[in-house]
Design an enzyme around this catalytic site. Structure first.
Site, PDB file in Angstrom:
ATOM      1  N   TYR A 170       0.881  -1.180   0.000  1.00 45.62           N
ATOM      2  CA  TYR A 170       0.000   0.000   0.000  1.00 45.62           C
ATOM      3  C   TYR A 170       0.914   1.225   0.000  1.00 45.62           C
ATOM      4  CZ  TYR A 170      -3.701   3.229   1.391  1.00 45.62           C
ATOM      5  OH  TYR A 170      -4.609   4.268   1.436  1.00 45.62           O
ATOM      6  N   GLU A 467      -0.507   4.443  10.009  1.00 44.21           N
ATOM      7  CA  GLU A 467      -1.960   4.519   9.753  1.00 44.21           C
ATOM      8  C   GLU A 467      -2.584   5.768  10.370  1.00 44.21           C
ATOM      9  OE1 GLU A 467      -3.210   2.322   7.749  1.00 44.21           O
ATOM     10  OE2 GLU A 467      -1.404   1.093   7.812  1.00 44.21           O
TER      11      GLU A 467
HETATM   12  C1  FAD Z   1       6.577   1.252  10.772  1.00 39.20           C
HETATM   13  C2  FAD Z   1       5.864   2.099   9.753  1.00 39.20           C
HETATM   14  C3  FAD Z   1       5.245   1.496   8.678  1.00 39.20           C
HETATM   15  C4  FAD Z   1       4.611   2.271   7.699  1.00 39.20           C
HETATM   16  N1  FAD Z   1       4.033   1.646   6.623  1.00 39.20           N
HETATM   17  C5  FAD Z   1       3.489   2.392   5.633  1.00 39.20           C
HETATM   18  C6  FAD Z   1       2.936   1.767   4.468  1.00 39.20           C
HETATM   19  O1  FAD Z   1       2.897   0.534   4.345  1.00 39.20           O
HETATM   20  N2  FAD Z   1       2.450   2.555   3.479  1.00 39.20           N
HETATM   21  C7  FAD Z   1       2.453   3.926   3.565  1.00 39.20           C
HETATM   22  O2  FAD Z   1       2.000   4.580   2.627  1.00 39.20           O
HETATM   23  N3  FAD Z   1       2.961   4.548   4.676  1.00 39.20           N
HETATM   24  C8  FAD Z   1       3.472   3.824   5.694  1.00 39.20           C
HETATM   25  N4  FAD Z   1       3.990   4.449   6.828  1.00 39.20           N
HETATM   26  C9  FAD Z   1       3.984   5.910   6.885  1.00 39.20           C
HETATM   27  C10 FAD Z   1       2.989   6.472   7.892  1.00 39.20           C
HETATM   28  O3  FAD Z   1       1.672   6.308   7.414  1.00 39.20           O
HETATM   29  C11 FAD Z   1       3.362   7.944   8.152  1.00 39.20           C
HETATM   30  O4  FAD Z   1       4.634   7.951   8.767  1.00 39.20           O
HETATM   31  C12 FAD Z   1       2.327   8.633   9.007  1.00 39.20           C
HETATM   32  O5  FAD Z   1       1.123   8.845   8.297  1.00 39.20           O
HETATM   33  C13 FAD Z   1       2.836  10.002   9.527  1.00 39.20           C
HETATM   34  O6  FAD Z   1       3.265  10.801   8.466  1.00 39.20           O
HETATM   35  P1  FAD Z   1       4.718  11.498   8.523  1.00 39.20           P
HETATM   36  O7  FAD Z   1       5.737  10.447   8.789  1.00 39.20           O
HETATM   37  O8  FAD Z   1       4.869  12.309   7.287  1.00 39.20           O
HETATM   38  O9  FAD Z   1       4.689  12.443   9.786  1.00 39.20           O
HETATM   39  P2  FAD Z   1       4.178  13.949   9.815  1.00 39.20           P
HETATM   40  O10 FAD Z   1       2.830  14.047   9.233  1.00 39.20           O
HETATM   41  O11 FAD Z   1       5.228  14.839   9.229  1.00 39.20           O
HETATM   42  O12 FAD Z   1       4.093  14.186  11.380  1.00 39.20           O
HETATM   43  C14 FAD Z   1       5.226  14.653  12.147  1.00 39.20           C
HETATM   44  C15 FAD Z   1       4.707  15.342  13.413  1.00 39.20           C
HETATM   45  O13 FAD Z   1       3.907  16.468  13.034  1.00 39.20           O
HETATM   46  C16 FAD Z   1       2.664  16.448  13.715  1.00 39.20           C
HETATM   47  N5  FAD Z   1       1.610  16.903  12.817  1.00 39.20           N
HETATM   48  C17 FAD Z   1       1.435  16.629  11.490  1.00 39.20           C
HETATM   49  N6  FAD Z   1       0.324  17.222  11.030  1.00 39.20           N
HETATM   50  C18 FAD Z   1      -0.228  17.869  12.075  1.00 39.20           C
HETATM   51  C19 FAD Z   1      -1.414  18.653  12.239  1.00 39.20           C
HETATM   52  N7  FAD Z   1      -2.277  18.853  11.239  1.00 39.20           N
HETATM   53  N8  FAD Z   1      -1.659  19.163  13.477  1.00 39.20           N
HETATM   54  C20 FAD Z   1      -0.832  18.928  14.520  1.00 39.20           C
HETATM   55  N9  FAD Z   1       0.287  18.194  14.425  1.00 39.20           N
HETATM   56  C21 FAD Z   1       0.583  17.671  13.220  1.00 39.20           C
HETATM   57  C22 FAD Z   1       2.429  14.970  14.062  1.00 39.20           C
HETATM   58  O14 FAD Z   1       1.647  14.868  15.241  1.00 39.20           O
HETATM   59  C23 FAD Z   1       3.823  14.429  14.264  1.00 39.20           C
HETATM   60  O15 FAD Z   1       4.187  14.588  15.620  1.00 39.20           O
HETATM   61  C24 FAD Z   1       4.596   3.692   7.822  1.00 39.20           C
HETATM   62  C25 FAD Z   1       5.195   4.296   8.928  1.00 39.20           C
HETATM   63  C26 FAD Z   1       5.816   3.524   9.898  1.00 39.20           C
HETATM   64  C27 FAD Z   1       6.461   4.213  11.062  1.00 39.20           C
END
Ligand code: FAD
Length: 496
Positions: A170, A467
């Site tokens: 995904y 997720e």
């Molecule tokens: C082990 C693992 C497996 C994964 N597997 C998949 C997968 O199979 N497929 C896939 O597509 N993705 C996958 N992911 C990605 C995952 O879905 C994202 O890491 C997650 O959605 C968070 O996005 P980001 O890493 O960009 O963090 P960010 O969105 O950049 O968040 C960073 C920080 O900013 C804060 N923040 C962000 N937006 C806001 C807001 N609007 N208001 C307040 N605070 C905010 C958050 O609380 C967080 O503390 C995986 C992640 C992990 C860790």
């Protein structure tokens, strides 16, 4: 221990399931720790078998589950719990990935052969199934097709998914966009000349980053990208926002890249989940047939006309359902950590009771004797049981929503979404913090990899992010509650 009943098939557990006895180490005499454990178990005031039946939905389900765990452990070669699991013996990225392939395959094959979904959500080691290179396949890939595909697409793909003839990923998150899914930048441009869609990564920040199993293992993926359709006016086009597309990543026989324009790789070691190959994907003008757009929510005609068939936000519906599974997983992750820490606390003797009325001078006591240790572990044990019971309700709600969606009944979507976003955040936070405290309850020994606790803590912690980041999840629940409040204040009845 009541916590152990949740995890009765844990490799470190009782010998009810034809696995070798775990009460004595081969070649060693019984020691004091074994006596302390036996004494503690003998003090149980309830029937542990009855509790296990309650947790696992009755005697039949429990017996089936025992059989599945015994078969899978045998196939994965992990029945001898006195041998350290491979994770703690070898720590190279390659070894961990191989271990993921090995146990993931054993779990998958057992599910297919014996027609069950026990390991679709949790691995036999009780972390979320995406700890295996096959763990995204059913939950995210298969469910995406089931929910977002039209009838023809479901009929073509779901048998391949069920039989394991493909291994799906995904692919949504990008380097630059995770929480803000609507902001993702990968484009899927309709080419009217040859009826294809061209997937492209326009910038480095649009590189798909994180998807499980893309680095080495997945054959196919559901890729979320912006649908761009050229308009009649030359040089103009319309952006229809994020849509799902089926993209072949590797040849199913040879494992070679399915297209020259694909660049796939590994994103490197993590604190947990190293049995999976989370990776990155770049698309350099990769062509797919138009009919590979999943067309259950929106359909795209040969002439480039987009028709909305369901509510637009259902495009993210796969993540909604996976949050339900995560709540269930969180209960077991917490129970696993509490089980280890409780057992340890029963056999670890340290210090004396300070007061006369507490049998002062009777020698060192097991650390479970201390009220503070009891409070820390038993409150987390209560949390694990409460979460497991609640997860049964959320599963039922999700099943009800699934059947409504099939009939295009959207009346409970907002309610379930609002509830599950908050539940996912609360459950995973409690599990991550509780598992960490269970680790600390074991002092220095808990900090050792071979205790199993650091791995449990790091896999539980990841669920606060994957997720849907928990802070963002809470915001979504709060937004839903504000809307409900407005509806009630207006004297109307809120949906759900
Ligand atoms: C082990 C693992 C497996 C994964 N597997 C998949 C997968 O199979 N497929 C896939 O597509 N993705 C996958 N992911 C990605 C995952 O879905 C994202 O890491 C997650 O959605 C968070 O996005 P980001 O890493 O960009 O963090 P960010 O969105 O950049 O968040 C960073 C920080 O900013 C804060 N923040 C962000 N937006 C806001 C807001 N609007 N208001 C307040 N605070 C905010 C958050 O609380 C967080 O503390 C995986 C992640 C992990 C860790």
């Amino acid at each position: 221990m009541a916590s152990a009943d949740m995890l009765e098939h844990s490799p470190a557990n009782v010998a009810k399931d034809n696995t070798p006895s775990r009460t004595t180490i081969p070649g060693t005499a019984p020691n004091r720790q074994m006596a302390l454990m036996a004494e503690a178990r003998a003090k149980a005031t309830f029937d542990t078998e009855t509790l296990a039946e309650l947790i696992h939905d009755g005697p039949e389900a429990l017996a089936f589950r025992r059989g599945a765990y015994a078969r899978t452990e045998a196939a994965a070669g992990s029945t001898d719990s006195w041998k350290l699991p491979l994770q703690y013996a070898h720590t190279s990225r390659e070894d961990l990935y191989r271990e993921g392939l090995h146990t993931g395959r054993a779990a998958w094959e057992d599910g297919v052969k014996h027609d069950h979904s026990l390991f679709d959500v949790l691995t036999p080691r009780y972390c979320m199934s995406n700890a295996s290179p096959f763990g995204i396949h059913f939950n995210l890939f298969g469910r995406s097709i089931d929910f977002l595909g039209n009838l023809e697409q479901r009929q073509k793909w779901m048998p391949l998914v069920a039989q394991g003839r493909v291994n799906g990923a995904y692919v949504q998150t990008e380097v630059g966009h995770g929480s803000n899914v609507a902001g993702i930048q990968t484009t899927a441009t309709f080419d009217t000349t040859d009826d294809t869609i061209v997937l492209h990564t326009p910038t480095t920040s649009a590189t798909k980053y994180w998807p499980g199993s893309v680095a080495f293992s997945a054959t196919d993926a559901v890729v979320m990208a912006r649908l761009i359709v050229p308009s009649q006016a030359p040089g103009r086009s319309k952006d229809y926002g994020v849509q799902p597309f089926l993209v072949a990543l590797r040849d199913r026989e040879t494992g070679r890249l399915a297209s020259e324009g694909l660049e796939l790789g590994d994103i490197g070691p993590m604190p947990g989940y190293n049995q999976n190959d989370n990776g990155y994907v770049c698309f350099n003008n990769v062509k797919i047939p138009r009919t590979n757009m999943l067309m259950g929510v929106c359909s795209l005609s040969r002439s480039g006309e987009l028709t909305r068939l369901a509510r637009a936000e259902l495009v993210y519906g796969t993540m909604l359902s996976s949050r339900t599974f995560i709540t269930h997983g969180a209960a077991f992750q917490l129970a696993q950590a509490v089980t280890i820490a409780t057992r340890y606390s029963v056999v670890r003797e340290q210090g004396n009771l300070p007061f006369e009325d507490q049998q002062k001078g009777s020698g060192e006591v097991p650390i479970m004797t201390y009220k503070s240790q009891q409070y820390r572990l038993l409150s987390q044990l209560a949390n694990a049981h409460a979460m497991n019971s609640t997860a049964k309700i959320t599963y039922a709600m999700q099943a009800d929503l699934d059947s409504r969606l099939k009939k295009q009944d959207y009346s409970t979507v907002a309610h379930v979404h609002g509830l599950m976003a908050g539940a996912k955040a609360w459950f995973t936070n409690v599990a991550a913090e509780g598992a960490e405290d269970a680790k600390r309850c074991c002092g220095g020994h808990g900090y050792l990899s071979m205790s199993g606790l650091p791995e449990i803590v790091s896999t539980a912690a990841a669920c606060c992010t994957l997720e849907g980041d928990n802070v963002v999840m809470w915001q979504q629940t709060a937004r839903y509650l504000m809307k409900v409040m407005n509806v009630i204040e207006a004297g109307k009845v809120a949906e759900g």
